[in-house]
Each structure stands twice: as C-alpha cells, then as structure tokens.
Design an enzyme around this catalytic site. Structure first.
Site, PDB file in Angstrom:
ATOM      1  N   ASP A 465      48.329  -9.027 -26.165  1.00 47.26           N
ATOM      2  CA  ASP A 465      49.428  -8.358 -26.856  1.00 47.26           C
ATOM      3  C   ASP A 465      49.840  -7.157 -26.006  1.00 47.26           C
ATOM      4  O   ASP A 465      49.047  -6.633 -25.215  1.00 47.26           O
ATOM      5  CB  ASP A 465      48.940  -7.913 -28.240  1.00 47.26           C
ATOM      6  CG  ASP A 465      49.978  -7.103 -28.976  1.00 47.26           C
ATOM      7  OD1 ASP A 465      51.124  -7.552 -29.056  1.00 47.26           O
ATOM      8  OD2 ASP A 465      49.627  -6.011 -29.454  1.00 47.26           O
ATOM      9  N   ASP A 670      48.617  -9.527 -35.056  1.00 45.17           N
ATOM     10  CA  ASP A 670      47.834 -10.328 -34.105  1.00 45.17           C
ATOM     11  C   ASP A 670      46.744 -11.148 -34.796  1.00 45.17           C
ATOM     12  O   ASP A 670      46.145 -12.019 -34.168  1.00 45.17           O
ATOM     13  CB  ASP A 670      47.166  -9.417 -33.067  1.00 45.17           C
ATOM     14  CG  ASP A 670      48.180  -8.662 -32.223  1.00 45.17           C
ATOM     15  OD1 ASP A 670      49.208  -9.267 -31.869  1.00 45.17           O
ATOM     16  OD2 ASP A 670      47.945  -7.479 -31.925  1.00 45.17           O
TER      17      ASP A 670
END
Length: 776
Positions: A465, A670
């Site tokens: 990420d 996430d």
C-alpha cells in the site's frame, strides 16, 4: 426464519505439556488430543512443550482433556491468559526439573566412571581387582537401572502398554535387554553369551548427557521470550490525589489511574502521558534504536524504558491486554503453531518406534536363523572398524564376541534398539521455529506461527500500500518557494491555520513548530470550504489569506510568471499547494506532500535483492502514485491508482495465480487484501483491524525490517531442511550398521555405547544448528 443453531465460535487454548521426549511423543499427544470431542485442531511443540488447541468450547471444559493426557503419561496444565503472570511458577518448575536432571546425570556419570575403571582393570591397564570383578559390574548396572535409569524404564513401559512406543521405550528395551542377557550369562555360564554389564551403564550415561545438553539448549531457545516477560516491573508508583505516591503491585492497577514514572523506570502498563516530557527507549519492543520523544498525549507501551525525566501516565490497558503481553502471546502462539514441513517429521517420528522394534525383531530372526549359517566367520569374529569387539568377558562389545547365533542375534537387535533416534526428527523443526520466533520478536517482527514463517519464505511477490506504508501517512511541508522571508510566511500562515482542523493546516503548524516560530494572536478568521482561510492577525493591518492558488488569484492576488511553471509541475506531481498572501501581495507558496519513509527506499532495495517482485497499489491520484513510483524504482506496470479496497483484492487475486504473494498495509481499507494474501503484513503503527487480519506484524514505524524478516524466514527454512537431512541421514546410515550390514564383509560393528553417544550427538547437533540462527 431458520431455527438452525449457529456453530459455536472456535476458542483457542495453550497447554503446558510435560513428559514429551521425542517426535513419537509429539505424535502421541496429538492423537490423544484429537480423540477428544471438543478439539478441532491441535499443534504440539516438543521444544516449548506446549499444545495449541482450537476448541469448540471454553476453557472451563478442558478438565477431561487434561485428564486424558495425564492418564497417558503427559501431565498438563492450562497456560495463563496473561503471559506476564506465569513466569515465576514456570521458572520454579524449570528449576526443579533442571535440578532433578542434574542429580540423575551426576549419578550416571559416577557409575560410568567406575565402569571405565573396571574395564581398564579387566584388560590389565590398572590393578584394581575389585573393580574388575563381574559381580561388581552387575551391581553397577543394577544401580544404574534402578537409579537414574528408572524414570526412563517406567515411562518407556507406560508408553509401550498404551501401544504408543516412545524414545524411552527404545532406550528401555536396549538397556533392559543388555542387562537381562548379561544376567542370564552370569547365572548360567553354559549359554555361551558374553557379559556386558557396562553397556547399560554407558547407554544411560550417554543418553542422560544428551538429554541434559538438549534441555540446556531448549532453555536457550526460549531465552528471548523470558527476557521480554522480565520487561514488566513488579511494582508501580501510584499517584493518589495528585500529590501522594504509593507503591503498589502492577497486578492491582486499574484503568484510569495515574502513575508517576521516574527516569530509569520501566513502564508497567499501556498508558497515555498526561504530564511531563521525556525520551523513552522503545527498542525492546519495536527494535527502533532512536528514543521516542514523549509528551502529553503520547501513548506508551508496557516494557518501554523512561530515560530522562519524570512523567505522569494514565493507565489505559493492564494485564493480558497490554502490548507486551500481546507480543509474548503472539510469540508463544507462533512457537506452538508448527510449520507444515514439520508434519512430515512428526508423521515419520510417530511410526518410527514401531519401525525400529520391527527392524530389531527382523535383525534378531535373521542372525539367529540365517546370518550365522551364511557367514559362520561372524561368530567370535572379534570385529573391527567403528568399534572393534573384545573378548574380555565383562566388557565385550555387543556382537563382537558372540559364540552362538542366538547370542549374536540378541546383541545386534539390542544395538538396533539403542542406535535409533527419533529425537532428532522431533527436534528438527520446532527448535528452529522457536529460535526464529524469539529472534524476530527481539527485532519487532511478530510472526503468528511456524506456518507463517514457512509461507513467508516462499513469497516471490509483494503488494505494498502507498499511504501509511511506503509513506509516513500524514502530510508534511516539503518546500517553501517564491518567498523572500520564509519565517514570516510560515508565521502568518500558521497563525491563521491554527483555527482550522484541515490536515494541511496541521502540516503548516508542525513546520512552524519545528522551526521554533511562535504564532500570532488571531483576531478573526473565516474558512472558505474547498478554497482556504482568510483572517486578521494581531498587529497586522492587512488581511491574511492562505489557500489554493486559484482562490488567491480570484481574490486579486497576482502571481509572478516564474511561479506558474512551479505550480504546473507541483500539480502534475500530485503535491498540495498552499499560497500565502498579505493583502494583495503574494508572500510565497508552501508545498505539502506525504513524505516517503526514511527507510522506504532501503527496504525496497533489500526486497528486490531477495528476488521478490514488488507492486504498489493506492487509492490516491495517478499523478501522486506515478511520482512516488518513479522515486522508488517502480515500473508503470507495477503501479495501481485510484483503487477501492475491492479493487486491491481483485488485483491481488490476479497476481496470486502467478505465484505466492504477500500484502503490506496499515489501514482498514487494506484488511480484505491482508486476509486474502498468502501472508498479510501489517505495519505496527497502523489500525488494529489491519494488525488482527495479518500474519506478520512489523512493530513501530520501521519498514527496513521487512526484508530482514523475509531473510530470517528463508534462513529458518534452510536450517529446518538441514536438520531434517541430518536427522533422516543419521538413522538411514546408523540403523543398517547396527543391524550388522557391514559385519560379514568387514567385521564392522556399531556397539551400543558408541550408538548411544551418536544418538545424543544427533539431537544436540540439530539443536545447536538451530541456535546458530541467532547469530545470522
């Protein structure tokens, strides 16, 4: 509406299990546990002597399980939910076992020394007739069996009765057979068998030496966990009515209470600083070398060390809920949950004892009925090579001085029983996993199990990420341009922005604070949504504006032509721009961006050196992602932008078809990808849900630990393969030699004393190889 009852949630429990000595014991304990109706899954660790259970019911129903284990020779107890409270009891139990093993070893070594002296007297090296007498050695062997050898005989017999033979069963059969056959030869000399009363003494001596060294090595493997547990102090300074200090037990503290921490004090609980400023050493928990600058509002974890000054801490989490207890719990769980590769070793070790007994029986029948007829020279052959036989009646090696086929068959079958070693197989994997988990914990990397370590070692793709993972996750001032007086611009902008809650306002205030710029008093201010803020400051006649360049232009503020190119480049790179004006005069531009972590480039370089393909996915704008991607060495096809959580999940599943993949993230968005990846990796500063859905947690704010954690996982699997190769290889070589494979052609025997020594060395070698991981 359906009347079907929902299945009860899976509970977990961790048991301390005593009595396990080899891989066969591990298999037996697992079988006992899986026979219980409430257990869904069980993972048993020989080194840590633990069993990690998945249950259909709560801990209150564990009594039948504990009884089933105790009845089969494996007394067990439930491990405390708070790992910080059990250390004293466990240390006392360990000390007691250590003392008992030490006493048994000393007795066995004294008997071994007397046996060696008797041997020297028997061959004429020294003149001590009493020590060379046959009854004296019969007495030594009897004392050895009834003294230090009795627990081995007792446990081995119990395991055999339960049809679950263990290492103790093999050793017991070996020493018992040698003793009984020697006793028969002593009472009835006519059978023609040599007496070898020294064999039981030597066997027990070497076996106990090996087990003592194994125990010492096991203690060292758990040292990191013990050091973590000792980070919590026993007492704390409770602050009463803001002026009275009382020393109390840490276990008596409650949330909301306030503690006084002096310089040099360990922090006993998780809490928030409410008063004072100090530097705090967090290296024991996160591995970060630089101290944390604590101030009011800073969250501190149990186990950290207050370095400089007195602070007051408000208690937020106590006992099993503290970060330190959670870390220890995760490491214990990691050590208890075995890697899939261990399944092969446990399966082999579980049937190993049956195979050895079968081989011993086959060896006996072969040499009794066929061997001596095919090769008559083996009788009273004298032997040579690994250990040559000798015919000094009291101390003849097994097989080396046999005069009858029955005597040879008995002696070689005993050698097979003694040389067999499932211990090395049972220790091969858990010792390495235990060492690796402890080393990882010291560095702030928390693997959730041996299975996670194994999967991590095979990862060849990683998705990262962007925000909060590769970047610090909050906007910061990166540049000041187009200004003749940067301090004045920051002073005016910060004075105005202190009335705003916008993230960009916070970045400007932080930049002013870092430069020690004091803000002016704000007389009035007004926020223009989506544009900026306008207001009046004390002692400043003109109106101050801070906002987007477009808004300032519409308000009549003129931009110089050279700044327009800077604005275009900043916009294309995805940076945020705050223009500051005093009246109609532009003071300059403040460029704000989410900064790359200091160790981000280094971490990615390390991962690429390991041959791992990297991808960066983000919900941010294309311009921002591309700029960061170029900065960190990503190719265009390795980037993704403006992605929703479900988009990240879809991309992960596509990549998963080309190989095993890990996901690194820190936010709620996430969590789905972290759970779906082969290995989910959460940054310790991220959200709680990200940490709970991950397999590996990197504590603190460090990313450079990521390639090191992957390297540790690969080294761990390398050590496990080395150990399994040695454990299997030892038995594949030693067992045929003990069965007499080389006796007809070369006269080579592997006598039980040497067999026992090699058996001990095989286990010790496996453990020492695992311990070498700590130095890598």
């Amino acid at each position: 509406m359906s009347n079907q009852k929902q299945p009860p949630p899976i509970q977990t429990a961790l048991l301390n299990v005593e009595g396990m000595k080899c891989g066969g014991c591990v298999k037996t304990v697992e079988q006992i546990l899986l026979e219980q109706p409430n257990i869904v899954n069980a993972s048993v660790n020989l080194v840590a002597r633990t069993a990690y259970l998945d249950l259909k019911s709560t801990n209150s129903e564990l009594a039948p399980i504990l009884k089933a284990l105790a009845d089969r020779g494996f007394p067990s107890q439930i491990r405390s939910a708070n790992p910080l409270t059990k250390k004293s009891t466990k240390e006392l139990e360990a000390s007691k076992n250590w003392l008992m093993q030490w006493q048994q070893l000393m007795i066995a070594l004294v008997l071994l020394l007397l046996s060696v002296l008797g041997h020297l007297s028997d061959i004429g090296t020294i003149n001590l007739p009493v020590l060379g007498a046959l009854p004296f050695h019969a007495g030594l062997a009897t004392i050895a069996l009834l003294g230090p050898g009795f627990p081995i005989l007792r446990d081995g017999l119990k395991a055999a009765i339960n049809l679950q033979p263990s290492m103790d069963t093999l050793v017991g059969l070996g020493v018992g057979s040698a003793y009984i056959s020697s006793l028969v030869a002593l009472i009835w000399p006519g059978v023609g068998w040599p007496c070898f009363f020294n064999e039981p003494v030597m066997l027990l001596g070497f076996v106990l030496v090996g087990r003592f060294l194994e125990e010492r090595a096991r203690f060292r493997t758990g040292h990191a966990l013990q050091q973590l547990a000792k980070l919590q102090p026993d007492t704390a300074r409770l602050l009463i009515n803001d002026d009275e200090i009382k020393e109390v037990r840490v276990g008596a503290l409650k949330t909301g209470e306030k503690l006084q921490l002096l310089a040099g004090d360990r922090i006993p609980v998780d809490g928030v600083v409410v008063k004072g400023y100090s530097a705090v050493d967090v290296s024991n928990l996160t591995g970060e070398s630089l101290p944390l600058e604590a101030s009011p509002g800073s969250e501190l974890a149990a186990g950290c060390l207050n370095l400089e000054a007195t602070i007051v801490l408000e208690v937020k989490r106590i006992g099993a809920e503290t970060s330190l207890a959670r870390i220890i719990g995760l490491v214990e769980e990691a050590q208890a949950r075995k890697a899939p590769i261990q399944g092969l070793a446990d399966q082999v070790a579980g049937i190993f004892c049956y195979g050895v007994v079968g081989l011993a029986l086959a060896t006996f029948l072969f040499w009794w009925q066929l061997g001596s007829r095919l090769w008559p020279q083996v009788l009273n052959a004298g032997g040579q090579g690994l250990i040559h036989g000798h015919s000094h009646g009291i101390h003849a090696s097994l097989g080396g001085g046999a005069e009858t086929s029955l005597g040879l068959a008995i002696q070689l079958s005993i050698a097979v029983l003694v040389v067999a070693c499932p211990c090395a197989l049972g220790l091969a994997t858990p010792t390495v996993i235990t060492v690796a988990s402890g080393k990882a914990a010291r560095n702030g990397w928390l693997f959730r199990g041996g299975d996670v370590i194994e999967r991590t070692a095979s990862i060849n793709q990683i998705i990262l990420d962007k925000t909060g993972t590769l970047t610090i996750g909050r906007p910061q001032v990166s540049r000041l341009i187009g200004t003749n007086d940067s301090r004045q611009m920051l002073e005016l902008a910060a004075s105005l922005e202190k009335t705003s809650r916008h993230p960009l306002a916070h970045a400007i205030l932080q930049a002013a604070e870092n430069k020690n710029i004091a803000t002016l008093k704000t007389i009035s201010s007004k926020t223009i949504p989506g544009a900026g803020i306008i207001g009046k400051l004390e002692n400043i006649e003109e109106v101050i504006r801070a906002g987007t360049p477009e808004w300032l232009s519409s308000e009549g503020v003129e931009f110089k032509s050279e700044l327009k190119l800077e604005l275009q480049q900043a916009f294309e790179s995805g940076q945020s721009i705050v223009a500051v004006a005093k009246g109609k005069k532009l003071l300059g531009l403040i460029m704000i961006d989410d900064q790359v972590r200091d160790d981000g480039a280094q971490a990615l370089h390390g991962l690429r050196n390991l041959g791992i393909n990297l991808f960066m996915l983000s919900g941010d704008r294309k311009e921002t992602v591309n700029r960061l991607g170029r900065q960190l060495g990503f190719k265009t096809n390795e980037l993704g932008w403006q992605l929703l959580p479900e988009d990240k999940l879809l991309k992960l599943r596509q990549l998963k078809e080309t190989g095993s993949i890990a996901m690194v993230g820190d936010g709620i968005n996430d969590a789905p990808a972290l759970a779906a990846a082969d290995v989910g990796i959460a940054i310790g500063t991220g959200t709680q849900i990200a940490q709970e859905t991950s397999d590996l947690v990197l504590l603190g704010d460090q990313l450079e630990g990521l390639p090191k954690a992957f390297l540790l996982a690969r080294n761990t699997m390398s050590k496990i393969r080395q150990n399994l190769f040695w454990a299997f290889g030892y038995n594949l070589i030693a067992l045929p030699i003990a069965a007499g494979l080389l006796l007809p052609g070369f006269g080579i025997l592997l006598s039980p004393p040497i067999a026992a020594l090699l058996m001990a060395l095989s286990s010790i070698t496996v453990v020492l190889n695992a311990l070498s991981l700590r130095a890598e």
